[in-house]
Design a protein around this motif. Sequence first.
Motif, short mmCIF file in Angstrom:
data_model
loop_
_atom_site.label_atom_id
_atom_site.label_comp_id
_atom_site.label_asym_id
_atom_site.label_seq_id
_atom_site.Cartn_x
_atom_site.Cartn_y
_atom_site.Cartn_z
N ILE A 171 6.24 -22.86 -8.10
CA ILE A 171 5.27 -23.13 -9.16
C ILE A 171 5.25 -21.93 -10.11
CG2 ILE A 171 2.88 -23.71 -9.72
CD1 ILE A 171 2.57 -24.84 -6.93
N LEU A 172 5.87 -22.10 -11.27
CA LEU A 172 5.93 -21.02 -12.25
C LEU A 172 4.57 -20.75 -12.86
CD1 LEU A 172 9.19 -22.13 -14.08
CD2 LEU A 172 8.99 -20.33 -12.36
N ALA A 188 -8.53 -22.77 -11.34
CA ALA A 188 -7.09 -22.62 -11.07
C ALA A 188 -6.79 -21.26 -10.46
CB ALA A 188 -6.29 -22.84 -12.34
N LEU A 189 -7.40 -20.22 -10.99
CA LEU A 189 -7.20 -18.87 -10.46
C LEU A 189 -7.71 -18.77 -9.02
CD1 LEU A 189 -8.21 -16.81 -13.62
CD2 LEU A 189 -5.93 -16.88 -12.57
N PRO A 245 -1.36 -15.72 -5.52
CA PRO A 245 -2.08 -15.21 -6.68
C PRO A 245 -1.17 -14.84 -7.85
CG PRO A 245 -1.97 -13.53 -4.98
CD PRO A 245 -1.44 -14.80 -4.37
N ASP A 246 0.14 -14.76 -7.62
CA ASP A 246 1.07 -14.42 -8.69
C ASP A 246 1.42 -15.61 -9.57
OD1 ASP A 246 1.13 -11.80 -7.83
OD2 ASP A 246 2.89 -12.08 -6.56
N ILE A 247 1.01 -16.82 -9.18
CA ILE A 247 1.25 -17.98 -10.05
C ILE A 247 0.48 -17.77 -11.35
CG2 ILE A 247 0.84 -20.45 -10.34
CD1 ILE A 247 1.30 -20.83 -7.38
N CYS A 248 1.19 -17.92 -12.46
CA CYS A 248 0.59 -17.69 -13.77
C CYS A 248 -0.38 -18.83 -14.11
CB CYS A 248 1.70 -17.62 -14.81
SG CYS A 248 1.16 -17.07 -16.42
N ALA A 293 -11.21 -14.99 -7.37
CA ALA A 293 -9.84 -14.94 -7.87
C ALA A 293 -9.31 -13.51 -7.85
CB ALA A 293 -9.77 -15.52 -9.27
N ILE A 294 -8.06 -13.38 -7.40
CA ILE A 294 -7.40 -12.08 -7.43
C ILE A 294 -6.77 -11.82 -8.80
CG2 ILE A 294 -5.48 -10.73 -6.47
CD1 ILE A 294 -5.98 -12.08 -3.80
#
Length: 747
Positions: A35-36, A55-56, A65-68, A104-105
């Motif tokens: 998932i980009l 979403a976050l 958590p790195d998913i934009c 959220a991170i």
Amino acid sequence: MRKIGQIKNLIIDTDMGWDDVLAILLLIKNPNYNILGITVTGCGETHLDKGVELALQLVTLGNKPDICVCAGADKPGQYDHKFPTSFRDMMDDACGLKDDLPVAIGIKDKRNAWEFIKYCLKEQENQIIILSLGGLTNIQKLIEMQPSPALENIERIVVMGGAINVDGNVAALNNSNTDWDQGTEYASNTYAEWNIFLDPKAAQVAFHSGIPIKLVPLDACDYAILDKTYYDLVTAKDAVANFVGKLLYQKTEGSAQESIPLPVFDPLAAIEMTNDLVKSKYEKMRISVKKSETKKDNICGQTYVTSDKSVPEIEVVTNISSNEFKNIFQESVNSPLCPLPNENISKNIAILIYDQIEIQDFAGAFEVFSAARNDDNSPVFNVFTVAENKAPITCNSGVTPAGQKSSSFKITADHTLCCHPKIDALYIIGGPGIDALLDKEEQQQFLTEWIAITSQDADYVAGTCSGALLLVLSKQLKNMNVTTHHSRFDKMNALSEKYSLNLNVLDTRNGEQYIHNPGSKFMTSGGVTCGLALSLHIVELYQGLARKESLAKDVLEYTIPLGVAHPEFYSASHMDPANFVLGFSHLNIIVSDLAMMDDATNFYKRTLGFREAWSVWLSPESCEHFARDAGFADGKGKVMVRFLIHPNAQLHLELMYYQYPKGKQEISFHKTNDVGGIRHVALEVNNILKVYAWLKNQEGVKMLSDTPPEKLTPDPQTFFYWIDPYGVQWEMEEGRPMARVINGTVG
């Protein structure tokens, strides 16, 4: 959820409704998708800022958590259609569960949705799938950007939206609650589905764009109606599964329950995107959208089939199997959740032992569990043995030959059945002592009763080799697939019949070597190496796929040999060619255009069960190298490549489209006995007559014989030939197992 082929790139465009949340969490657990990013539209069920925040929180919950996460449009491009305010407030609060989500991170990306997607289309080598779960405003803005994005790098857009031959759902929602009544434009619109109604023009722009689209309309969704049984499908205990269970409860029995039948909209679209629903029905249609608004009998947002040939055809899902969807939903939600980097896990694994257990079954499992490590090298599992008492237990080395002694040694259990630490996972060993133990337990249950009690609080319970029989005798396994050592199949069937367990005993030695039914904590395997596979699966359940693969490869060196991966010596003048041929790579099929590529993809999926692995337009630099290596004189080319993979045979088909240079455009069909070239591709099958009957009725299949195949007596082989629409002749054969071919036995 099995990993099949190369991981595919995915961007999810969403309005963050309750069903969007479910779809996103299912896909976070799916090992086949990268998932980009998640792009949020404020034109749907949530307000934009609240949707971004949700979403976050979701990607934090899913340990990704790195998913934009990007914000998109805050209002539609046409009209000002919107969900009722109190409905949106409920969605903003995740149906009353927002406080159950972690803080959220990550933070919102500074780019807007369409800028982010454009960037990904330019930078990613492989094509990207876009899953559209809300109004299509963000997609329209992407399509209309100038300069134009690399839209050809969109593999497809999967859209949840529309209603073709069924009623829409705008009026149904509007009229179901007096607080949600927004006037006659909504109350009279029985034609439109919400995602299309929110921005009809945006939907039409997408449908007419020429980008490959799969539409999942209400026609398909109406086969997947939410009910309380979905809540029961969730059995995993990780954070994602727990939240999914809470949300399903809220929508079926809690405060967010609605008074109208509610399809599982977006999870269906997500699973349709994965192509895991093999029973779904599709049709190619030209779809357009009604865009004019009226006060009464409003048809704005209605999707309809047009005969206008200038409108591109899209793929429309018309029918699905509700049972198949539930099964895949269950498998998805209960799949392992990958831990965060540097996240330490500590679990207790008890290995149940008894007199005359099998050394390899015990030692292999103990090694796997003991070798599993967190990132800081601390052990993942506290592994201990448990037995009926502290008397020394004999461990045997394999099956004892008749009249002979077997090598053995003795061990003493760490704990007894009545006094042991908390057990997170119970692992039951097999061995020759199982027969006496089963006889004893059938007379008076003691050990099996302890297994049943311990299983209630355990995360997972596994029976390996003949130890699986002890698990079956605990009478907890019912109506499921099971396995054991192949010499014990008859005994397992007998126990199933005796206690009316309705178990399906399978031989898994040529497959994954273990069985873990989705939604169940119980799992079984064959012996020795099968137990290694089962033990590694338990590691995956706690630590995720990547760490399991690393443990198997880097620590245990547990791999299935496919050839000599690193020959000792290479030289232009001296080499053994057997050392550099590792295996069969792929079959190449040339198609004339992208439409033919899609047709061929669907054909091989439908007839033979292939799956899409990946697709890519070769970059200009790659095309230059490709053209030179392929022997094209001018060194120029523009080529699209799509790989398909067969999940059982691991066979790859490479579909190629040469936009330039063009070759011969007519498909050539050869006779079976024509000289030169490869005349057919042979596949080993497990029931030749059923396969013959299946293929004979498939559109596009040309049989070379009108009569079913007969055995080549005295040769045990049976075969038949058929030709596909793309010039390939196939042979299906049974009775000549590939192991015999590999060993040089042709007949």
